[in-house]
Design a protein around this motif. Structure first.
Motif, short mmCIF file in Angstrom:
data_model
loop_
_atom_site.label_atom_id
_atom_site.label_comp_id
_atom_site.label_asym_id
_atom_site.label_seq_id
_atom_site.Cartn_x
_atom_site.Cartn_y
_atom_site.Cartn_z
N UNK A 153 40.96 9.12 13.36
CA UNK A 153 41.65 7.85 13.08
C UNK A 153 41.42 6.83 14.20
N UNK A 154 41.54 7.27 15.45
CA UNK A 154 41.35 6.35 16.58
C UNK A 154 39.90 5.87 16.68
N UNK A 155 38.89 6.74 16.57
CA UNK A 155 37.52 6.23 16.54
C UNK A 155 37.27 5.26 15.39
N UNK A 156 37.82 5.54 14.22
CA UNK A 156 37.68 4.62 13.09
C UNK A 156 38.27 3.26 13.42
N UNK A 157 39.43 3.26 14.07
CA UNK A 157 40.12 2.00 14.36
C UNK A 157 39.31 1.11 15.28
N UNK A 158 38.69 1.69 16.30
CA UNK A 158 37.95 0.87 17.26
C UNK A 158 36.52 0.61 16.81
N UNK A 159 36.01 1.39 15.87
CA UNK A 159 34.63 1.24 15.42
C UNK A 159 34.51 0.35 14.19
N UNK A 160 35.55 0.28 13.38
CA UNK A 160 35.50 -0.48 12.14
C UNK A 160 36.66 -1.47 12.09
N UNK A 161 36.47 -2.58 11.47
CA UNK A 161 37.52 -3.57 11.30
C UNK A 161 38.32 -3.25 10.03
N UNK A 162 39.11 -2.19 10.11
CA UNK A 162 39.89 -1.74 8.96
C UNK A 162 41.34 -1.53 9.36
N UNK A 163 42.20 -1.44 8.36
CA UNK A 163 43.62 -1.27 8.62
C UNK A 163 43.95 0.10 9.17
N UNK A 164 45.15 0.19 9.76
CA UNK A 164 45.56 1.44 10.41
C UNK A 164 45.69 2.56 9.39
N UNK A 165 46.34 2.29 8.27
CA UNK A 165 46.51 3.34 7.26
C UNK A 165 45.17 3.73 6.65
N UNK A 166 44.25 2.77 6.56
CA UNK A 166 42.91 3.10 6.06
C UNK A 166 42.19 4.05 7.00
N UNK A 167 42.38 3.84 8.31
CA UNK A 167 41.75 4.73 9.30
C UNK A 167 42.30 6.14 9.19
N UNK A 168 43.61 6.25 9.01
CA UNK A 168 44.22 7.57 8.84
C UNK A 168 43.72 8.24 7.57
N UNK A 169 43.63 7.46 6.49
CA UNK A 169 43.19 8.00 5.21
C UNK A 169 41.74 8.46 5.28
N UNK A 170 40.88 7.66 5.91
CA UNK A 170 39.46 8.01 5.99
C UNK A 170 39.24 9.23 6.87
N UNK A 171 40.02 9.31 7.95
CA UNK A 171 39.92 10.49 8.80
C UNK A 171 40.32 11.74 8.01
N UNK A 172 41.40 11.63 7.25
CA UNK A 172 41.85 12.75 6.43
C UNK A 172 40.81 13.13 5.38
N UNK A 173 40.26 12.12 4.69
CA UNK A 173 39.26 12.38 3.66
C UNK A 173 38.03 13.07 4.24
N UNK A 174 37.67 12.70 5.47
CA UNK A 174 36.47 13.23 6.08
C UNK A 174 36.65 14.66 6.63
N UNK A 175 37.88 14.97 7.05
CA UNK A 175 38.11 16.24 7.74
C UNK A 175 38.94 17.25 6.94
N UNK A 176 39.46 16.86 5.80
CA UNK A 176 40.35 17.77 5.06
C UNK A 176 39.64 19.05 4.63
N UNK A 177 38.33 18.97 4.37
CA UNK A 177 37.59 20.17 3.99
C UNK A 177 37.26 21.05 5.19
N UNK A 178 37.43 20.49 6.39
CA UNK A 178 37.11 21.21 7.62
C UNK A 178 38.36 21.35 8.49
N UNK A 179 39.53 21.40 7.86
CA UNK A 179 40.78 21.29 8.59
C UNK A 179 40.93 22.37 9.66
N UNK A 180 40.51 23.59 9.36
CA UNK A 180 40.71 24.66 10.34
C UNK A 180 39.85 24.44 11.58
#
Length: 256
Positions: A153-180
């Motif tokens: 979420x933090x790398x997304x926030x500083x790398x992309x001009x997107x909203x805070x909740x979008x950064x959290x959502x994208x981080x979740x979408x990207x890592x949910x399959x690799x959660x462990x």
């Protein structure tokens, strides 16, 4: 004609990002050492007060509580400043790592480029804290899950001009399959960060930077390689992107 990233997609957590972070720190330690050193300086008043209380402070419990109550405001303020500074410096190191690895010239100014986003960084950290607390209430295990799947979420926030909740959502979408493995990676990274304290304290300045760079490098592996076949959405093109664009945009030579 736009450069297209290689046709491959990272499908798992790569712990090699940690060793790459050590190498990256070795190449740019003169710049990356400063944020952690400043954090150590911020800790001097707190550590000094703690040592004084242990060895020279009052021994009577009531006097001790009264003294703590008198300085509780200052202690809380210093702790808050140190916490804010640590997240901002972590964001700055991530920004430096991503830009330099994408071809930018190394400069300490890259660390301070995140200052305009300090408000968003703090809101993001607060939201992560709330989610972590909710996860903690779920048999404690949920807190580790939140830490793992929101790691980007933090790398997304500083790398992309997107909203805070979008950064959290994208981080979740990207890592949910690799959660462990995401949980394990985050645990190892922050364990390395904490181990620097035992190197006479000064080692923390190095391990703090290494931990932030490791997360940024792992993030880049997912983001930069998962845009295969599309124009990268990152506002900071990698060095090989820029070189490809420059090469492909050269006008043809007229031999006639």
């Amino acid at each position: 004609m736009h450069y297209e990233p290689p046709q491959r997609r990272r499908t798992e957590i790569d712990f090699g990002a940690i060793s790459e972070a050590f190498t990256f720190f070795g190449q740019h330690w003169k710049i990356l050492f400063l944020p952690g050193l400043l954090l150590l300086i911020f800790q001097i008043p707190l550590q000094g007060a703690s040592l004084w209380m242990q060895f020279s402070g009052p021994t009577d419990p009531e006097e001790m509580m009264a003294l703590l109550g008198a300085y509780a405001g200052w202690i809380g303020l210093l702790s808050l400043v140190m916490s804010i500074a640590s997240y901002v410096f972590m964001a700055g190191i991530m920004n430096f790592t991503m830009k330099v690895r994408r071809g930018a010239a190394p400069s300490s100014s890259l660390i301070w480029d995140v200052m305009p986003k300090i408000g968003s960084i703090l809101v993001l950290v607060i939201l992560q804290g709330i989610l972590g607390f909710i996860g903690f209430l779920c048999c404690c295990v949920g807190a580790f899950y939140v830490a793992g799947v929101t790691m980007f979420a933090l790398p997304f926030l500083i790398d992309r001009n997107e909203g805070i909740t979008d950064c959290l959502q994208k981080s979740y979408d990207m890592l949910k399959q690799h959660w462990f493995l995401a949980i394990v990676f985050a645990f190892v990274v922050y364990l390395i960060q904490g181990m620097g304290i035992y190197a006479c304290g000064v080692g923390y300045a190095a391990t703090f930077a290494i931990s932030a760079s490791a997360i940024a490098i792992l993030y880049m592996g997912f983001v930069d390689e998962s845009t295969a076949g599309e124009q990268s959405a990152s506002p900071y093109p990698r060095g090989d992107h820029a070189q490809a664009d420059e090469t492909q945009s050269e006008p043809p030579i007229d031999n006639g």
